[in-house]
Design a protein around this motif. Structure first.
Motif, PDB file in Angstrom:
ATOM      1  N   UNK A  77      24.011  24.956  38.874  1.00  7.19           N
ATOM      2  CA  UNK A  77      23.767  26.371  39.188  1.00  7.19           C
ATOM      3  C   UNK A  77      23.242  27.189  38.032  1.00  7.19           C
ATOM      4  N   UNK A  78      23.576  26.805  36.757  1.00  8.85           N
ATOM      5  CA  UNK A  78      22.752  27.480  35.594  1.00  8.85           C
ATOM      6  C   UNK A  78      21.287  27.505  35.832  1.00  8.85           C
ATOM      7  N   UNK A  79      20.760  26.642  36.705  1.00  5.74           N
ATOM      8  CA  UNK A  79      19.281  26.693  36.674  1.00  5.74           C
ATOM      9  C   UNK A  79      18.711  27.289  37.901  1.00  5.74           C
ATOM     10  N   UNK A  80      19.393  28.065  38.614  1.00  7.63           N
ATOM     11  CA  UNK A  80      19.227  28.627  39.763  1.00  7.63           C
ATOM     12  C   UNK A  80      18.579  30.274  39.405  1.00  7.63           C
ATOM     13  N   UNK A  94      30.068  31.585  32.806  1.00 10.53           N
ATOM     14  CA  UNK A  94      29.200  30.429  32.432  1.00 10.53           C
ATOM     15  C   UNK A  94      27.943  30.477  33.490  1.00 10.53           C
ATOM     16  N   UNK A  95      28.166  31.043  34.835  1.00 12.07           N
ATOM     17  CA  UNK A  95      27.087  31.524  35.626  1.00 12.07           C
ATOM     18  C   UNK A  95      27.338  32.743  36.069  1.00 12.07           C
ATOM     19  N   UNK A  96      26.227  33.404  36.563  1.00 11.15           N
ATOM     20  CA  UNK A  96      26.178  34.825  37.098  1.00 11.15           C
ATOM     21  C   UNK A  96      26.641  34.839  38.539  1.00 11.15           C
ATOM     22  N   UNK A  97      26.938  35.969  39.196  1.00 10.31           N
ATOM     23  CA  UNK A  97      27.537  35.925  40.625  1.00 10.31           C
ATOM     24  C   UNK A  97      26.279  35.777  41.498  1.00 10.31           C
ATOM     25  N   UNK A  98      25.170  36.123  40.948  1.00 10.61           N
ATOM     26  CA  UNK A  98      23.758  35.773  41.595  1.00 10.61           C
ATOM     27  C   UNK A  98      23.829  34.187  42.045  1.00 10.61           C
ATOM     28  N   UNK A  99      23.888  33.479  40.667  1.00  4.27           N
ATOM     29  CA  UNK A  99      23.608  32.163  40.642  1.00  4.27           C
ATOM     30  C   UNK A  99      24.571  31.249  41.570  1.00  4.27           C
ATOM     31  N   UNK A 100      25.900  31.999  41.535  1.00  3.82           N
ATOM     32  CA  UNK A 100      27.029  31.274  42.405  1.00  3.82           C
ATOM     33  C   UNK A 100      26.485  31.445  43.840  1.00  3.82           C
ATOM     34  N   UNK A 101      26.022  32.703  44.302  1.00  2.00           N
ATOM     35  CA  UNK A 101      25.669  32.842  45.632  1.00  2.00           C
ATOM     36  C   UNK A 101      24.497  31.784  46.004  1.00  2.00           C
ATOM     37  N   UNK A 102      23.385  31.850  45.157  1.00  2.00           N
ATOM     38  CA  UNK A 102      22.357  30.673  45.467  1.00  2.00           C
ATOM     39  C   UNK A 102      22.816  29.369  45.526  1.00  2.00           C
TER      40      UNK A 102
END
Length: 383
Positions: free
Chosen positions: A41-44, A88-96
């Motif tokens: 997820x951190x790479x999205x 650790x990740x953003x809301x956007x990354x979680x959605x992606x």
């Protein structure tokens, strides 16, 4: 995957992210962990064209349908939520992450060296993984479908061709690479591998999942490791502490397996864990069975290091991960220049396997068109 040492697994992921390692291979996973989901997820992100960009690629090495399902599907919502809460990740990354699969590629691991379920490739690839991948692809309609490759048993042009004809996107070799010049194994180990036959392998307890009873496939030719490792697991099952082991059995352990007093082994283990995993050391102080497992792990952990370094006097304890493919490779190259491990180079070996597969494919195509040819044309030998 490090089920007994999640902190180690997290540290590895932190290093990947820190140094921007963009492609990793995830192996021996029993389930998705926060760590592997975090890496993915951190790479999205979104491109200038507002399309999903996947910077952190994952190749998942899997032998079970239930685990494959989790890697072909998007990351679980509950794990993504935890990662967002920990910043650790953003809301956007979680959605992606809910729109892309956990892995870009799935390597179907059949009867391989190391961690394996000993499953036959001809059953595993078409009936489970390709069918499963297509089923999940229809549900999620990913822009790029997950590719499915194979590992385990790939050692000759015939096995490579069989994999491609069943629909594999790529092949991975493992056991045979260890006997090559570039491998980090000792010369003694390379010689043992070059002499191995298909039946010279067996299952033995794994160091990283010892208490769980997980086994891995190793070479049994020229080493007592698999038998000694199994003895350690039997003792672990039958007794609750080192002190419960009968004196005669304990004496055999110290003389034949550890070649040291068990108190000395525990001191070395304590020194090691005080730096690597102090929490486990604290738990072991009040748990005799855990202490026994940690002492036994001393042997299981060092035996593979001895094999790589060529530890003198420990040849009969070398732990060498190996599948039956090693034997079929040795049969194929017997009488050629590749019979000598000093001539085996990974690129050369891979080239012969792929050239041979292409050659055999053309021969089979010609036969299907009715062309008759001598039986000697049905073989490809490295020259």
């Amino acid at each position: 995957h490090s089920p007994s040492e999640p902190a180690i697994e997290r540290s590895v992921v932190d290093l990947y992210l820190k140094y921007q390692m963009r492609t990793i291979e995830a192996s021996a996973f029993l389930d998705l962990t926060d760590n592997i989901v975090y890496y993915r997820a951190a790479g999205l992100g979104l491109s200038a064209a507002n399309e999903i960009e996947i910077k952190n690629k994952v190749i998942a090495k899997i032998s079970r349908r239930e685990v494959a399902t989790k890697f072909i599907q998007p990351a679980p919502t509950n794990i993504l939520k935890r990662l967002v809460e920990q910043d650790l990740i953003s809301e956007l990354q979680a959605k992606l992450a809910e729109q892309v699969p956990m892995a870009d590629d799935i390597t179907v691991e059949a009867d391989s060296g190391g961690h394996t379920d000993n499953r036959p490739l001809v059953c595993l690839l078409p009936s489970i993984f390709l069918e499963l991948r297509d089923e999940i692809q229809r549900k999620y309609c990913y822009e790029q479908a997950v590719r499915v490759g194979v590992a385990g048993g790939i050692a000759t042009p015939q096995s490579a061709l069989a994999a491609f004809m069943m629909g594999a996107a790529y092949i991975v070799t493992g056991s045979i690479n260890q006997s090559c010049v570039e491998a980090g194994t000792s010369q003694y180990t390379k010689q043992l591998l070059a002499q191995a036959e298909m039946t010279d392998v067996m299952m033995a307890p794994a160091a990283d999942m010892f208490e769980m009873g997980v086994k891995l496939q190793v070479l049994k030719r020229g080493t007592f490791f698999p038998l000694r490792a199994q003895k350690l697991f039997d003792l672990y099952k039958n007794y609750n502490s080192i002190e419960d082991i009968p004196p005669l059995e304990r004496e055999k352990l110290e003389k034949q397996v550890f070649k040291k007093n068990l108190e000395v082994i525990w001191k070395e283990t304590t020194t090691y864990l005080s730096q690597r995993n102090p929490d486990k050391l604290i738990k072991a102080a009040n748990n005799p069975k855990m202490k026994m497992a940690l002492i036994f792990r001393w042997y299981l952990g060092l035996s593979s290091r001895w094999s790589n370094s060529g530890e003198k006097g420990r040849e009969t304890d070398y732990q060498i991960w190996c599948g039956p493919a090693m034997g079929s490779f040795n049969d194929w190259v017997r009488g050629s220049y590749l019979a000598d491990p000093n001539n085996r180079k990974v690129v050369d070996v891979a080239n012969h396997i792929m050239r041979g597969a292409a050659y055999l494919f053309r021969i089979q195509s010609l036969k299907m068109q009715g062309l008759q040819m001598p039986a000697t044309y049905m073989q490809y030998r490295p020259q």
